[in-house]
Design a protein around this motif. Structure first.
Motif, PDB file in Angstrom:
ATOM      1  N   TYR A  35       0.822  -1.202   0.000  1.00 56.26           N
ATOM      2  CA  TYR A  35       0.000   0.000   0.000  1.00 56.26           C
ATOM      3  C   TYR A  35       0.865   1.264   0.000  1.00 56.26           C
ATOM      4  O   TYR A  35       0.485   2.277  -0.593  1.00 56.26           O
ATOM      5  N   ARG A  36       2.028   1.203   0.624  1.00 53.25           N
ATOM      6  CA  ARG A  36       2.936   2.355   0.582  1.00 53.25           C
ATOM      7  C   ARG A  36       3.409   2.602  -0.840  1.00 53.25           C
ATOM      8  O   ARG A  36       3.505   3.753  -1.274  1.00 53.25           O
ATOM      9  N   ARG A  37       3.718   1.541  -1.560  1.00 50.70           N
ATOM     10  CA  ARG A  37       4.184   1.685  -2.946  1.00 50.70           C
ATOM     11  C   ARG A  37       3.081   2.293  -3.825  1.00 50.70           C
ATOM     12  O   ARG A  37       3.344   3.188  -4.639  1.00 50.70           O
ATOM     13  N   ILE A  38       1.855   1.815  -3.658  1.00 47.85           N
ATOM     14  CA  ILE A  38       0.745   2.362  -4.445  1.00 47.85           C
ATOM     15  C   ILE A  38       0.476   3.813  -4.049  1.00 47.85           C
ATOM     16  O   ILE A  38       0.213   4.668  -4.905  1.00 47.85           O
ATOM     17  N   ALA A  39       0.578   4.109  -2.754  1.00 48.22           N
ATOM     18  CA  ALA A  39       0.356   5.484  -2.288  1.00 48.22           C
ATOM     19  C   ALA A  39       1.374   6.442  -2.893  1.00 48.22           C
ATOM     20  O   ALA A  39       1.046   7.604  -3.180  1.00 48.22           O
ATOM     21  N   GLU A  40       2.591   5.996  -3.099  1.00 47.86           N
ATOM     22  CA  GLU A  40       3.597   6.843  -3.747  1.00 47.86           C
ATOM     23  C   GLU A  40       3.175   7.176  -5.176  1.00 47.86           C
ATOM     24  O   GLU A  40       3.332   8.312  -5.635  1.00 47.86           O
ATOM     25  N   ASP A  41       2.642   6.191  -5.878  1.00 45.88           N
ATOM     26  CA  ASP A  41       2.123   6.424  -7.226  1.00 45.88           C
ATOM     27  C   ASP A  41       0.976   7.427  -7.204  1.00 45.88           C
ATOM     28  O   ASP A  41       0.922   8.352  -8.014  1.00 45.88           O
ATOM     29  N   VAL A  42       0.042   7.210  -6.284  1.00 45.90           N
ATOM     30  CA  VAL A  42      -1.126   8.082  -6.180  1.00 45.90           C
ATOM     31  C   VAL A  42      -0.679   9.507  -5.850  1.00 45.90           C
ATOM     32  O   VAL A  42      -1.191  10.483  -6.427  1.00 45.90           O
ATOM     33  N   ALA A  43       0.278   9.646  -4.962  1.00 51.20           N
ATOM     34  CA  ALA A  43       0.783  10.966  -4.597  1.00 51.20           C
ATOM     35  C   ALA A  43       1.361  11.693  -5.803  1.00 51.20           C
ATOM     36  O   ALA A  43       1.248  12.914  -5.922  1.00 51.20           O
ATOM     37  N   ALA A  44       1.966  10.938  -6.731  1.00 46.35           N
ATOM     38  CA  ALA A  44       2.530  11.542  -7.935  1.00 46.35           C
ATOM     39  C   ALA A  44       1.452  11.868  -8.970  1.00 46.35           C
ATOM     40  O   ALA A  44       1.608  12.804  -9.755  1.00 46.35           O
ATOM     41  N   VAL A  61      -6.261   1.045   4.490  1.00 43.55           N
ATOM     42  CA  VAL A  61      -4.816   1.194   4.652  1.00 43.55           C
ATOM     43  C   VAL A  61      -4.256   2.138   3.585  1.00 43.55           C
ATOM     44  O   VAL A  61      -3.406   2.988   3.875  1.00 43.55           O
ATOM     45  N   LEU A  62      -4.745   2.024   2.351  1.00 41.65           N
ATOM     46  CA  LEU A  62      -4.280   2.929   1.302  1.00 41.65           C
ATOM     47  C   LEU A  62      -4.703   4.368   1.592  1.00 41.65           C
ATOM     48  O   LEU A  62      -3.939   5.309   1.346  1.00 41.65           O
ATOM     49  N   LEU A  63      -5.903   4.565   2.127  1.00 44.35           N
ATOM     50  CA  LEU A  63      -6.344   5.912   2.503  1.00 44.35           C
ATOM     51  C   LEU A  63      -5.338   6.564   3.444  1.00 44.35           C
ATOM     52  O   LEU A  63      -4.954   7.723   3.263  1.00 44.35           O
ATOM     53  N   VAL A  64      -4.930   5.812   4.451  1.00 42.15           N
ATOM     54  CA  VAL A  64      -3.993   6.321   5.455  1.00 42.15           C
ATOM     55  C   VAL A  64      -2.656   6.664   4.810  1.00 42.15           C
ATOM     56  O   VAL A  64      -2.074   7.727   5.068  1.00 42.15           O
ATOM     57  N   THR A  76     -11.252   9.661  -0.035  1.00 46.97           N
ATOM     58  CA  THR A  76     -12.494   8.975   0.335  1.00 46.97           C
ATOM     59  C   THR A  76     -12.403   7.522  -0.063  1.00 46.97           C
ATOM     60  O   THR A  76     -11.962   7.185  -1.165  1.00 46.97           O
ATOM     61  N   GLY A  77     -12.821   6.646   0.827  1.00 49.56           N
ATOM     62  CA  GLY A  77     -12.875   5.220   0.534  1.00 49.56           C
ATOM     63  C   GLY A  77     -14.301   4.783   0.239  1.00 49.56           C
ATOM     64  O   GLY A  77     -15.258   5.351   0.781  1.00 49.56           O
ATOM     65  N   LEU A  78     -14.437   3.775  -0.606  1.00 47.22           N
ATOM     66  CA  LEU A  78     -15.734   3.199  -0.959  1.00 47.22           C
ATOM     67  C   LEU A  78     -15.617   1.690  -0.876  1.00 47.22           C
ATOM     68  O   LEU A  78     -14.668   1.103  -1.411  1.00 47.22           O
ATOM     69  N   ASP A  79     -16.567   1.048  -0.207  1.00 53.78           N
ATOM     70  CA  ASP A  79     -16.525  -0.407  -0.099  1.00 53.78           C
ATOM     71  C   ASP A  79     -17.943  -0.943   0.086  1.00 53.78           C
ATOM     72  O   ASP A  79     -18.790  -0.275   0.696  1.00 53.78           O
ATOM     73  N   LEU A  80     -18.175  -2.157  -0.432  1.00 53.70           N
ATOM     74  CA  LEU A  80     -19.474  -2.810  -0.263  1.00 53.70           C
ATOM     75  C   LEU A  80     -19.739  -3.223   1.178  1.00 53.70           C
ATOM     76  O   LEU A  80     -20.876  -3.310   1.605  1.00 53.70           O
ATOM     77  N   SER A  81     -18.673  -3.520   1.919  1.00 50.22           N
ATOM     78  CA  SER A  81     -18.805  -4.059   3.264  1.00 50.22           C
ATOM     79  C   SER A  81     -18.855  -2.948   4.312  1.00 50.22           C
ATOM     80  O   SER A  81     -17.908  -2.164   4.450  1.00 50.22           O
ATOM     81  N   ARG A  98     -10.266  15.074   6.474  1.00 50.17           N
ATOM     82  CA  ARG A  98      -9.540  14.904   5.205  1.00 50.17           C
ATOM     83  C   ARG A  98      -9.757  13.516   4.626  1.00 50.17           C
ATOM     84  O   ARG A  98      -9.548  13.285   3.437  1.00 50.17           O
ATOM     85  N   VAL A  99     -10.121  12.556   5.477  1.00 48.31           N
ATOM     86  CA  VAL A  99     -10.309  11.167   5.056  1.00 48.31           C
ATOM     87  C   VAL A  99     -11.686  10.704   5.507  1.00 48.31           C
ATOM     88  O   VAL A  99     -12.084  10.923   6.646  1.00 48.31           O
ATOM     89  N   ALA A 100     -12.418  10.071   4.589  1.00 46.40           N
ATOM     90  CA  ALA A 100     -13.755   9.557   4.894  1.00 46.40           C
ATOM     91  C   ALA A 100     -13.932   8.223   4.191  1.00 46.40           C
ATOM     92  O   ALA A 100     -13.139   7.850   3.328  1.00 46.40           O
ATOM     93  N   ALA A 101     -14.968   7.499   4.562  1.00 47.63           N
ATOM     94  CA  ALA A 101     -15.282   6.219   3.910  1.00 47.63           C
ATOM     95  C   ALA A 101     -16.794   6.066   3.849  1.00 47.63           C
ATOM     96  O   ALA A 101     -17.514   6.492   4.766  1.00 47.63           O
TER      97      ALA A 101
END
Length: 200
Positions: A35-44, A61-64, A76-81, A98-101
């Motif tokens: 998730y840290r690796r993906i977050a770096e991509d998202v940040a860019a 975890v990715l939100l954080v 913002t996070g979205l999930d069926l569960s 700043r963060v919601a779900a």
């Protein structure tokens, strides 16, 4: 015509009750590097002051990780569960508003049109019952020139997503870009990333 059959299905019992608690622990500890690796991509990828949707957020975890890297973003996070959304809210509590779900489906995200600059989904799309149906739903909530970034296993429905977008005239801002990226996690050293861009 879709060139790859989508055979995976949603497994809601894996992400509810005891299953949600187990997945929360695994995601926060064993998969944190991923998730840290993906977050770096998202940040860019995300524009300054932008809004990011994590579709299939699980325990958030990715939100954080995104919120830690980019204080200017609203995530913002979205999930069926509902259990996963509750876990995401707990895990992201330190970041305030700043963060919601939210509970919801990728085929009909519960947000107004043009709410986000970037939609990201990580290791979720292979669970979607209707990946083709997710394409117009996710396109609707993106702003002009917004992007959809899908990270998943190689057997995920990448072809279905790209073919559906082409058939419906969606994500016409640039050709879909599919690459293999390193994750930094020994048990899962690589994954596939597909980025699709909405028209400007």
């Amino acid at each position: 015509m879709h060139t790859r059959l989508h055979t995976q299905k949603n497994a809601p019992t894996l992400f509810q009750g005891r299953g949600s608690r187990i997945y929360d622990r695994v995601a926060r500890w064993a998969l944190r590097g991923l998730y840290r690796r993906i977050a770096e991509d998202v940040a860019a990828l995300a524009p300054h002051g932008g809004a990011v949707l994590d579709a299939g957020t699980g325990p958030g975890v990715l939100l954080v990780e995104i919120a830690r890297r980019r204080r200017d973003l609203r995530v913002t996070g979205l999930d069926l569960s509902a259990d996963m959304v509750a876990a995401a809210e707990r895990n992201a509590a330190d970041f305030g508003d700043r963060v919601a779900a939210r509970v919801g489906d990728v085929t009909a995200p519960p947000f107004p049109d043009g709410s986000f600059d970037l939609v990201v989904t990580s290791f979720s799309s292979h669970h979607w019952d209707d990946p083709a149906g997710a394409v117009p739903g996710l396109a609707r909530v993106l702003r002009p020139a917004g992007r959809l970034a899908v990270y998943d296993f190689s057997f995920a429905p990448f072809d279905v997503l790209a073919d559906t977008a082409r058939e419906h005239g969606l994500f016409t801002g640039a050709p879909p870009l599919r690459t293999v990226v390193g994750t930094g996690v020994p048990v899962l050293p690589r994954c596939v990333r597909q980025v699709m861009t909405a028209a400007s």
